[in-house]
Design a protein around this motif. Structure first.
Motif, PDB file in Angstrom:
ATOM      1  N   SER A 128       8.536  -1.626   4.840  1.00  0.00           N
ATOM      2  CA  SER A 128       7.336  -2.402   5.148  1.00  0.00           C
ATOM      3  C   SER A 128       6.157  -2.015   4.255  1.00  0.00           C
ATOM      4  O   SER A 128       5.376  -2.892   3.837  1.00  0.00           O
ATOM      5  N   GLU A 129       6.016  -0.728   3.940  1.00  0.00           N
ATOM      6  CA  GLU A 129       4.917  -0.298   3.080  1.00  0.00           C
ATOM      7  C   GLU A 129       5.045  -0.889   1.682  1.00  0.00           C
ATOM      8  O   GLU A 129       4.046  -1.275   1.065  1.00  0.00           O
ATOM      9  N   TYR A 130       6.262  -0.983   1.195  1.00  0.00           N
ATOM     10  CA  TYR A 130       6.492  -1.528  -0.148  1.00  0.00           C
ATOM     11  C   TYR A 130       6.245  -3.033  -0.175  1.00  0.00           C
ATOM     12  O   TYR A 130       5.721  -3.556  -1.172  1.00  0.00           O
ATOM     13  N   ARG A 131       6.588  -3.709   0.899  1.00  0.00           N
ATOM     14  CA  ARG A 131       6.329  -5.146   0.962  1.00  0.00           C
ATOM     15  C   ARG A 131       4.824  -5.403   0.990  1.00  0.00           C
ATOM     16  O   ARG A 131       4.339  -6.342   0.358  1.00  0.00           O
ATOM     17  N   LEU A 132       4.090  -4.576   1.714  1.00  0.00           N
ATOM     18  CA  LEU A 132       2.644  -4.760   1.790  1.00  0.00           C
ATOM     19  C   LEU A 132       1.970  -4.468   0.453  1.00  0.00           C
ATOM     20  O   LEU A 132       1.146  -5.249  -0.024  1.00  0.00           O
ATOM     21  N   VAL A 133       2.342  -3.344  -0.171  1.00  0.00           N
ATOM     22  CA  VAL A 133       1.678  -2.922  -1.407  1.00  0.00           C
ATOM     23  C   VAL A 133       2.106  -3.768  -2.601  1.00  0.00           C
ATOM     24  O   VAL A 133       1.269  -4.215  -3.392  1.00  0.00           O
ATOM     25  N   LEU A 134       3.394  -4.003  -2.728  1.00  0.00           N
ATOM     26  CA  LEU A 134       3.919  -4.648  -3.937  1.00  0.00           C
ATOM     27  C   LEU A 134       4.076  -6.158  -3.815  1.00  0.00           C
ATOM     28  O   LEU A 134       4.119  -6.850  -4.837  1.00  0.00           O
ATOM     29  N   GLY A 136       2.107  -7.944  -1.440  1.00  0.00           N
ATOM     30  CA  GLY A 136       0.860  -8.471  -0.903  1.00  0.00           C
ATOM     31  C   GLY A 136       0.965  -9.077   0.473  1.00  0.00           C
ATOM     32  O   GLY A 136       0.130  -9.904   0.855  1.00  0.00           O
ATOM     33  N   GLU A 137       1.958  -8.672   1.256  1.00  0.00           N
ATOM     34  CA  GLU A 137       2.146  -9.247   2.580  1.00  0.00           C
ATOM     35  C   GLU A 137       1.239  -8.592   3.616  1.00  0.00           C
ATOM     36  O   GLU A 137       0.846  -7.433   3.485  1.00  0.00           O
ATOM     37  N   ALA A 138       0.917  -9.325   4.646  1.00  0.00           N
ATOM     38  CA  ALA A 138       0.153  -8.790   5.766  1.00  0.00           C
ATOM     39  C   ALA A 138       1.032  -7.808   6.550  1.00  0.00           C
ATOM     40  O   ALA A 138       2.265  -7.840   6.433  1.00  0.00           O
ATOM     41  N   PRO A 139       0.411  -6.916   7.351  1.00  0.00           N
ATOM     42  CA  PRO A 139       1.191  -5.884   8.059  1.00  0.00           C
ATOM     43  C   PRO A 139       2.377  -6.418   8.863  1.00  0.00           C
ATOM     44  O   PRO A 139       3.504  -5.940   8.702  1.00  0.00           O
ATOM     45  N   LEU A 140       2.155  -7.405   9.715  1.00  0.00           N
ATOM     46  CA  LEU A 140       3.253  -7.911  10.541  1.00  0.00           C
ATOM     47  C   LEU A 140       4.305  -8.620   9.696  1.00  0.00           C
ATOM     48  O   LEU A 140       5.513  -8.501   9.962  1.00  0.00           O
ATOM     49  N   ALA A 141       3.867  -9.343   8.676  1.00  0.00           N
ATOM     50  CA  ALA A 141       4.812 -10.013   7.781  1.00  0.00           C
ATOM     51  C   ALA A 141       5.634  -8.988   7.012  1.00  0.00           C
ATOM     52  O   ALA A 141       6.837  -9.183   6.790  1.00  0.00           O
ATOM     53  N   ALA A 142       5.002  -7.885   6.611  1.00  0.00           N
ATOM     54  CA  ALA A 142       5.706  -6.829   5.885  1.00  0.00           C
ATOM     55  C   ALA A 142       6.754  -6.165   6.773  1.00  0.00           C
ATOM     56  O   ALA A 142       7.859  -5.842   6.316  1.00  0.00           O
ATOM     57  N   MET A 143       6.419  -5.977   8.033  1.00  0.00           N
ATOM     58  CA  MET A 143       7.391  -5.393   8.972  1.00  0.00           C
ATOM     59  C   MET A 143       8.579  -6.321   9.174  1.00  0.00           C
ATOM     60  O   MET A 143       9.733  -5.875   9.212  1.00  0.00           O
ATOM     61  N   SER A 145       9.650  -8.595   7.031  1.00  0.00           N
ATOM     62  CA  SER A 145      10.414  -8.608   5.777  1.00  0.00           C
ATOM     63  C   SER A 145      11.277  -7.365   5.655  1.00  0.00           C
ATOM     64  O   SER A 145      12.419  -7.437   5.195  1.00  0.00           O
ATOM     65  N   SER A 146      10.720  -6.217   6.047  1.00  0.00           N
ATOM     66  CA  SER A 146      11.486  -4.969   5.987  1.00  0.00           C
ATOM     67  C   SER A 146      12.703  -5.039   6.902  1.00  0.00           C
ATOM     68  O   SER A 146      13.801  -4.603   6.526  1.00  0.00           O
ATOM     69  N   PHE A 147      12.493  -5.585   8.104  1.00  0.00           N
ATOM     70  CA  PHE A 147      13.605  -5.726   9.049  1.00  0.00           C
ATOM     71  C   PHE A 147      14.718  -6.585   8.453  1.00  0.00           C
ATOM     72  O   PHE A 147      15.902  -6.237   8.526  1.00  0.00           O
ATOM     73  N   PHE A 207      11.655   3.891  -2.398  1.00  0.00           N
ATOM     74  CA  PHE A 207      11.281   2.927  -3.430  1.00  0.00           C
ATOM     75  C   PHE A 207      12.501   2.547  -4.264  1.00  0.00           C
ATOM     76  O   PHE A 207      12.703   1.370  -4.583  1.00  0.00           O
ATOM     77  N   ARG A 208      13.294   3.533  -4.607  1.00  0.00           N
ATOM     78  CA  ARG A 208      14.510   3.267  -5.376  1.00  0.00           C
ATOM     79  C   ARG A 208      15.445   2.346  -4.600  1.00  0.00           C
ATOM     80  O   ARG A 208      15.986   1.368  -5.147  1.00  0.00           O
ATOM     81  N   LEU A 209      15.608   2.617  -3.314  1.00  0.00           N
ATOM     82  CA  LEU A 209      16.441   1.760  -2.476  1.00  0.00           C
ATOM     83  C   LEU A 209      15.847   0.364  -2.363  1.00  0.00           C
ATOM     84  O   LEU A 209      16.568  -0.643  -2.439  1.00  0.00           O
ATOM     85  N   PHE A 210      14.546   0.307  -2.185  1.00  0.00           N
ATOM     86  CA  PHE A 210      13.864  -0.978  -2.047  1.00  0.00           C
ATOM     87  C   PHE A 210      14.090  -1.853  -3.271  1.00  0.00           C
ATOM     88  O   PHE A 210      14.388  -3.053  -3.142  1.00  0.00           O
ATOM     89  N   MET A 211      13.964  -1.278  -4.452  1.00  0.00           N
ATOM     90  CA  MET A 211      14.143  -2.044  -5.674  1.00  0.00           C
ATOM     91  C   MET A 211      15.585  -2.518  -5.820  1.00  0.00           C
ATOM     92  O   MET A 211      15.836  -3.659  -6.204  1.00  0.00           O
ATOM     93  N   LEU A 212      16.533  -1.651  -5.519  1.00  0.00           N
ATOM     94  CA  LEU A 212      17.942  -2.017  -5.640  1.00  0.00           C
ATOM     95  C   LEU A 212      18.316  -3.139  -4.672  1.00  0.00           C
ATOM     96  O   LEU A 212      18.984  -4.106  -5.035  1.00  0.00           O
TER      97      LEU A 212
END
Length: 219
Positions: A128-134, A136-143, A145-147, A207-212
């Motif tokens: 979720s942190e990577y979705r928000l930072v990289l 530009g998603e809002a907190p709930l949207a980032a959560m 997306s992470s799910f 981050f490595r996992l997120f990118m992959l």
């Protein structure tokens, strides 16, 4: 996407970029440890854990967002200055702090419910942190997306997190068993800062996992 390969690649990156990660994040990590110590001394040992959460929300989003931005820039071959990364992190702070607050409360609540729900939330919210930072998603949207992004990768993410946090937690307990935090304030600050800084390696691994996983899902 073998967890051992992810951990090896992340360790290689962490070692090669250690000097800039230290100058970027360690000062803020130390500030966080100092603030935490001041709050602990002010409110006493029996105070609510909420005070510690507030301190974390003040500083953690700054150095974590800066680190994520640095990881992304280095993955693209760029070499940004620390002040540029910190300036961007300051702009992200309100949304990042809100995300951290919501995620932490959910995880703590999950841990109080027979522990397993807390572990589950830790894993599925890992990106979720990577979705928000990289992204530009809002907190709930980032959560959300992470799910969605973690589906089919739960155990891979879990193993990577455990492989880093497990040894660090044991090291922390061992260090505190050798030295009493209450007897030496300076030593306490050093141990707390060192432990928090080493935990940044989790962000590198994720981050490595997120990118992959993101690259694979985009194909």
């Amino acid at each position: 996407m073998n967890p051992l390969t992810v951990l090896r690649d992340s360790l290689y990156f962490f070692q090669r970029n250690l000097s800039q990660i230290v100058t970027l994040c360690l000062p803020l990590v130390i500030v966080e440890a100092i603030l935490q110590r001041i709050v602990d001394d002010a409110v006493g040992p029996d105070a609510s854990a909420g005070f510690g959460l507030i301190v974390g929300l003040l500083v953690y989003p700054l150095y974590t967002a800066a680190l994520i931005l640095f990881l992304d820039a280095r993955s693209r071959g760029e070499s940004p200055r620390n002040r540029e990364l910190l300036a961007q992190a300051v702009n992200l702070w309100p949304r990042f702090a809100l995300l951290s607050a919501i995620s932490t409360l959910l995880i703590v609540l999950g841990l109080s419910m027979f522990f397993i729900p807390g572990i589950f939330l830790t894993v599925v919210l890992a990106f979720s942190e990577y979705r928000l930072v990289l992204r530009g998603e809002a907190p709930l949207a980032a959560m959300k997306s992470s799910f969605n992004l973690s589906r089919g990768h739960f155990w891979r993410i879990f193993v990577c997190i455990l492989a880093v946090l497990g040894p660090l937690m044991l090291l922390k307990e061992f260090s505190y068993s050798l030295f009493s935090k209450d007897d030496n304030t300076l030593l306490s600050l050093v141990l707390d800062s060192a432990n928090s800084f080493l935990q940044l390696f989790v962000s590198v691994v994720l981050f490595r996992l997120f990118m992959l996983i993101s690259d694979k899902s985009d194909q």
